[in-house]
Scaffold this motif. Structure first.
Motif, PDB file in Angstrom:
ATOM      1  N   ARG A  12      48.588  14.742  63.501  1.00  0.00           N
ATOM      2  CA  ARG A  12      48.423  16.081  62.923  1.00  0.00           C
ATOM      3  C   ARG A  12      47.933  15.968  61.484  1.00  0.00           C
ATOM      4  NH1 ARG A  12      52.742  16.970  59.506  1.00  0.00           N
ATOM      5  NH2 ARG A  12      54.679  15.804  59.950  1.00  0.00           N
ATOM      6  N   GLU A  13      47.565  17.137  60.942  1.00  0.00           N
ATOM      7  CA  GLU A  13      47.168  17.201  59.539  1.00  0.00           C
ATOM      8  C   GLU A  13      48.410  17.107  58.652  1.00  0.00           C
ATOM      9  OE1 GLU A  13      44.242  17.427  58.103  1.00  0.00           O
ATOM     10  OE2 GLU A  13      42.980  17.600  59.893  1.00  0.00           O
ATOM     11  N   PRO A  14      48.281  16.540  57.453  1.00  0.00           N
ATOM     12  CA  PRO A  14      49.433  16.503  56.550  1.00  0.00           C
ATOM     13  C   PRO A  14      49.688  17.866  55.928  1.00  0.00           C
ATOM     14  CG  PRO A  14      47.517  15.592  55.457  1.00  0.00           C
ATOM     15  CD  PRO A  14      47.103  15.877  56.882  1.00  0.00           C
ATOM     16  N   ASP A  15      50.914  18.088  55.520  1.00  0.00           N
ATOM     17  CA  ASP A  15      51.234  19.281  54.751  1.00  0.00           C
ATOM     18  C   ASP A  15      50.594  19.159  53.372  1.00  0.00           C
ATOM     19  OD1 ASP A  15      52.775  20.135  56.876  1.00  0.00           O
ATOM     20  OD2 ASP A  15      54.597  19.174  56.085  1.00  0.00           O
ATOM     21  N   PRO A  16      50.184  20.258  52.783  1.00  0.00           N
ATOM     22  CA  PRO A  16      49.562  20.187  51.444  1.00  0.00           C
ATOM     23  C   PRO A  16      50.435  19.468  50.418  1.00  0.00           C
ATOM     24  CG  PRO A  16      49.240  22.358  52.398  1.00  0.00           C
ATOM     25  CD  PRO A  16      50.165  21.635  53.319  1.00  0.00           C
ATOM     26  N   ALA A  17      51.748  19.608  50.549  1.00  0.00           N
ATOM     27  CA  ALA A  17      52.644  18.979  49.575  1.00  0.00           C
ATOM     28  C   ALA A  17      52.648  17.456  49.685  1.00  0.00           C
ATOM     29  CB  ALA A  17      54.068  19.516  49.755  1.00  0.00           C
ATOM     30  N   GLN A  18      52.194  16.948  50.829  1.00  0.00           N
ATOM     31  CA  GLN A  18      52.208  15.497  51.037  1.00  0.00           C
ATOM     32  C   GLN A  18      50.972  14.799  50.466  1.00  0.00           C
ATOM     33  OE1 GLN A  18      52.605  15.715  55.302  1.00  0.00           O
ATOM     34  NE2 GLN A  18      54.792  15.165  55.225  1.00  0.00           N
ATOM     35  N   LEU A  19      49.898  15.561  50.240  1.00  0.00           N
ATOM     36  CA  LEU A  19      48.652  14.941  49.794  1.00  0.00           C
ATOM     37  C   LEU A  19      48.770  14.241  48.437  1.00  0.00           C
ATOM     38  CD1 LEU A  19      46.023  17.603  50.956  1.00  0.00           C
ATOM     39  CD2 LEU A  19      46.494  15.368  51.948  1.00  0.00           C
ATOM     40  N   PRO A  20      49.422  14.856  47.440  1.00  0.00           N
ATOM     41  CA  PRO A  20      49.532  14.144  46.151  1.00  0.00           C
ATOM     42  C   PRO A  20      50.301  12.827  46.263  1.00  0.00           C
ATOM     43  CG  PRO A  20      50.021  16.483  45.880  1.00  0.00           C
ATOM     44  CD  PRO A  20      49.978  16.224  47.349  1.00  0.00           C
ATOM     45  N   LEU A  21      51.177  12.717  47.257  1.00  0.00           N
ATOM     46  CA  LEU A  21      51.983  11.501  47.397  1.00  0.00           C
ATOM     47  C   LEU A  21      51.138  10.294  47.782  1.00  0.00           C
ATOM     48  CD1 LEU A  21      55.029  12.996  49.355  1.00  0.00           C
ATOM     49  CD2 LEU A  21      54.860  12.592  46.896  1.00  0.00           C
ATOM     50  N   ILE A  22      50.012  10.563  48.449  1.00  0.00           N
ATOM     51  CA  ILE A  22      49.215   9.439  48.953  1.00  0.00           C
ATOM     52  C   ILE A  22      47.942   9.198  48.149  1.00  0.00           C
ATOM     53  CG2 ILE A  22      50.087   9.836  51.271  1.00  0.00           C
ATOM     54  CD1 ILE A  22      47.356  11.041  51.975  1.00  0.00           C
ATOM     55  N   GLU A  23      47.662  10.063  47.173  1.00  0.00           N
ATOM     56  CA  GLU A  23      46.379   9.962  46.468  1.00  0.00           C
ATOM     57  C   GLU A  23      46.214   8.625  45.747  1.00  0.00           C
ATOM     58  OE1 GLU A  23      43.796  12.358  43.064  1.00  0.00           O
ATOM     59  OE2 GLU A  23      45.539  13.306  43.997  1.00  0.00           O
ATOM     60  N   GLU A  24      47.240   8.195  44.988  1.00  0.00           N
ATOM     61  CA  GLU A  24      47.126   6.946  44.235  1.00  0.00           C
ATOM     62  C   GLU A  24      47.000   5.743  45.170  1.00  0.00           C
ATOM     63  OE1 GLU A  24      49.662   4.208  41.045  1.00  0.00           O
ATOM     64  OE2 GLU A  24      50.336   6.238  41.534  1.00  0.00           O
ATOM     65  N   ALA A  25      47.865   5.694  46.225  1.00  0.00           N
ATOM     66  CA  ALA A  25      47.817   4.570  47.158  1.00  0.00           C
ATOM     67  C   ALA A  25      46.489   4.541  47.901  1.00  0.00           C
ATOM     68  CB  ALA A  25      48.978   4.665  48.151  1.00  0.00           C
TER      69      ALA A  25
END
Length: 732
Positions: free
Chosen positions: A218-231
């Motif tokens: 599934r698509e990620p929740d919008p709140a989860q996107l910042p968590l993965i940006e750096e990695a």
């Protein structure tokens, strides 16, 4: 690689015989004991459809139940193979023991594989032995990936584990070790623990949810996107840095678009070349589930990123006589070149050989040439014979599934090879070949054994021969000096398994006894002695008298005999008899039953009888004269001294040197062995290092290894020698 899910149709069930090397992947699992390797194998078998429920093959039996001894000892002690299929690719998964005593099985797995999965526990970290294996793989350019397990353990922290892997495995390039996915944790329970329920794909920015027991996307929740940006940014930069397309980095830095397909393709190429090492997460399937966390992602990495056997350089080959041969290719139509990587015994089938085919095609009932393997010092005779191959099968737990053939790059079990042992080469009978052997660890723990009963004694020789044939890391020695039968092992667990296999497989019970070193005796001072052998019992008697002196010689001089008889006191024909008697008595010893060495015996005088003197009489007189000298002189006991080379991590050098000094060792120097490791050289009495294989492992936390070789015999300290001499005088 997560976006490939739709192209790999779930499970493909049992792995059938491969018809081309491009359809094969050989992967070895490496990790310390308890890291979760065998559990991961079961999870992969379940996800691929090879088993219907965790740990069980479809027609009964257990994937992990390879050996009764393993269950009794609660550890894996041997290499095992489980073939699974994913997306039309046959994957031979080689599960290796994690315990240091069974490193021989690990080395066999590395030989048979084309890539390695390093399994590390998020709760326990990376041990020194695993790091050493990583360095071995790096030295030969073997592709590697890392799987983090035990994510739900109390101390588990995936991010910390990734940082540890980057530091330990990354070396000068930590950005070559990066995660492809991040764990997705669910809601915290009453105990405050948040279970891992899925994975976040960093490249695709998709959620792969395993909470229902089957992978969904599934698509990620919008709140989860910042968590993965750096990695995600770090991963993309790491992939581009290893890309063969040098323009890709320029486009990325200029803000250009790098599409997912290009990144995935570059990632797979970098993994296959062994220059990028992705980190993944995995967990076993819950009861009733069909897919464990991360298993689909791992299967996709293996089939898409790990190399085929076609991409592996084949070990060098020669003729059995040592003449060079052209480099072979992984070609099913090429000359046959296969290698026995493991030997085991089945009570019903007999000897079974696990074989890696490097070139050509192996078929049932084929006659092959067996060549090998240069380990005569370990009790393995060299082979140069023709044998008929029995049935071929694919190993799967305790099951053996028939194969019609094994093409180049594949693994197969071969029945009824009576002569072939681990490390031997199988080739065409009309074109015999010998493959360059892989490095076997030296067994350095001696175990003296003896038959428990007369019935065991009758079966001991055959049982030991079959045991040693299975395990090239074991060495059998018949010590002529001590009269002991010595089994050299890699450690206590290795020893325990060997003795248990003798009992359970071959019906031979043995007792272990204290190991003896080969002592010597020598004279500490000059002495004179007289040998008188006079007997008269009717008919011809026995008459011989000789007088000798002895003096010590430097170590290694051996025995010298000097004739200084004048006037024919001892007839010329009997002087060799005196020497023979002295040497025979020296071989038996004069104080504690150990050979007497390094002395000069000089014959000065004697008497003979014209009728009663004989060769035998003067031999006896010579022996008595030597014993008389020994009763008047001080005797030194000489103990064997070994030249020891200990390679250890720099932080343990001080502890190792202090320990060697405490064992009466004399450190002769140190030198840099490799980055972060030092080689310590020392001379040390062998009696002090009989258990050093076990004790160094503890002292260095599994990172130390050593080599030993005989240096010389030196006088034993008087306090220790006195105890041995006193025991000998008292009949002990």
């Amino acid at each position: 690689m997560g976006e490939k899910a739709s192209t790999h149709p779930g499970a493909a069930g049992r792995a059938a015989a491969a018809d081309h090397p491009s359809k094969l992947r050989n992967v070895v699992l490496v990790g310390h004991s308890g890291s979760g390797k065998t559990t991961l194998v079961e999870a992969l078998a379940l996800a691929s459809g090879a088993v219907k429920r965790a740990g069980r093959v479809e027609d009964g039996g257990s994937l992990s139940d390879y050996d009764e001894i393993e269950h009794r000892q609660h550890r894996s002690v041997q290499l095992s193979v489980v073939p699974v299929e994913w997306g039309g690719i046959r994957i031979n998964v080689l599960d290796t023991p994690g315990y240091a005593d069974f490193v021989g099985e690990l080395r066999a797995g590395l030989r048979a594989a084309d890539a390695a999965l390093f399994v590390v526990s998020a709760a326990d970290g990376v041990d020194g032995a695993t790091r050493l294996v990583w360095d071995e793989c790096a030295a030969v350019g073997m592709p590697r990936a890392i799987v983090v397990t035990h994510l739900d353990a109390a101390r588990a922290d995936f991010e910390d584990m990734v940082d540890t892997c980057r530091r330990v495995f990354g070396g000068d390039d930590p950005d070559a070790v990066l995660p492809l996915y991040l764990p997705l944790r669910g809601a915290r329970g009453a105990d405050g623990h948040a279970p891992v329920e899925g994975l976040i794909g960093l490249l695709t920015q998709r959620i792969f949810d395993y909470s229902t027991g089957k992978r969904t996307e599934r698509e990620p929740d919008p709140a989860q996107l910042p968590l993965i940006e750096e990695a995600r940014s770090r991963l993309i930069e790491g992939i581009i840095a290893e890309s063969e397309d040098e323009s890709l980095m320029d486009r990325y830095l200029e803000g250009g678009d790098c599409d997912i397909k290009t990144l995935v393709a570059d990632l797979e190429k970098a993994v296959a070349r062994g220059v990028f090492h992705p980190v993944l997460a995995a967990a076993p399937a819950a009861e009733g589930s069909v897919q464990g966390l991360g298993t689909v992602e791992l299967l996709e990495l293996i089939t898409g990123g790990f190399p085929t056997p076609l991409e592996r350089e084949i070990p060098a080959v020669t003729t059995p006589e040592g003449k060079p041969r052209p480099v072979l290719a992984c070609d099913p139509e090429g000359p046959l070149a296969a290698e026995v990587v493991k030997t085991s015994s089945d009570p019903y089938v007999g000897r079974i050989s696990l074989v890696r085919v490097f070139s050509g095609t192996l078929r049932p009932d084929q006659t092959v040439h067996v060549s090998g393997h240069g380990l005569e010092d370990r009790g393995h005779e060299d082979h140069d014979v023709d044998e008929r191959v029995g049935a071929l099968s694919a190993p799967f737990g305790k099951q053996q599934r028939p194969l019609s053939k094994a093409v180049a790059g594949d693994l197969a079990c071969v029945a009824k090879l009576a002569r072939a042992e681990t490390g031997d080469t199988l080739s065409g009978k009309d074109d015999p070949l010998l493959m360059e052997p892989w490095v076997m660890p030296d067994p350095l723990l001696p175990v003296a054994i003896q038959a428990h009963s007369k019935a065991d004694e009758d079966k001991l020789s055959q049982g030991l021969a079959r045991l040693v044939a299975e395990d090239p890391t074991m060495r059998l020695e018949h010590n002529s000096d001590t009269g002991q039968l010595v089994l050299w092992c890699l450690g206590e667990a290795h020893m325990g398994v060997a003795l248990e296999r003798l009992r359970s497989r071959y019906g031979v019970n043995v007792d272990s006894v204290p190991h003896k070193v080969s002592l010597r005796e020598t004279f500490a001072e000059e002495a004179a002695g007289r040998g008188r052998h006079v007997k008269q019992s009717g008919g011809h008697g026995q008459f011989a008298i000789c007088e000798i002196t002895v003096e010590p010689l430097p170590g290694g001089s051996g025995i010298e005999f000097v004739d200084k008889v004048v006037g024919g006191a001892v007839p010329r024909q009997f002087i060799p008899s005196v020497e023979k008697g002295i040497r025979a008595q020296a071989a038996k010893g004069v104080a504690a039953g150990h050979p007497l060495v390094d002395f000069r015996a000089t014959l000065h005088d004697g008497k003979a009888h014209s009728v009663d003197s004989s060769d035998a009489a003067f031999q006896m007189a010579g022996a008595l004269a030597l014993r008389d000298c020994a009763s008047k002189a001080r005797i030194h006991l000489l103990e064997p001294v070994a030249e020891l080379g200990v390679t250890v991590a720099d932080e343990y050098v001080g502890s190792v040197m202090s320990d060697l000094s405490g064992r009466r060792g004399k450190v002769s120097g140190t030198e840099q062995a490799s980055e972060g490791h030092t080689l310590v050289r020392a001379l040390i009495p062998e009696i002090e290092i009989s258990r050093y294989a076990v004790e160094l492992r503890s002292l260095s936390h599994g990172t130390g290894r050593f080599a030993r070789s005989y240096a010389c015999h030196e006088p034993m300290p008087q306090q220790l020698a006195g105890k041995i001499l006193e025991a000998a005088r008292n009949g002990g």
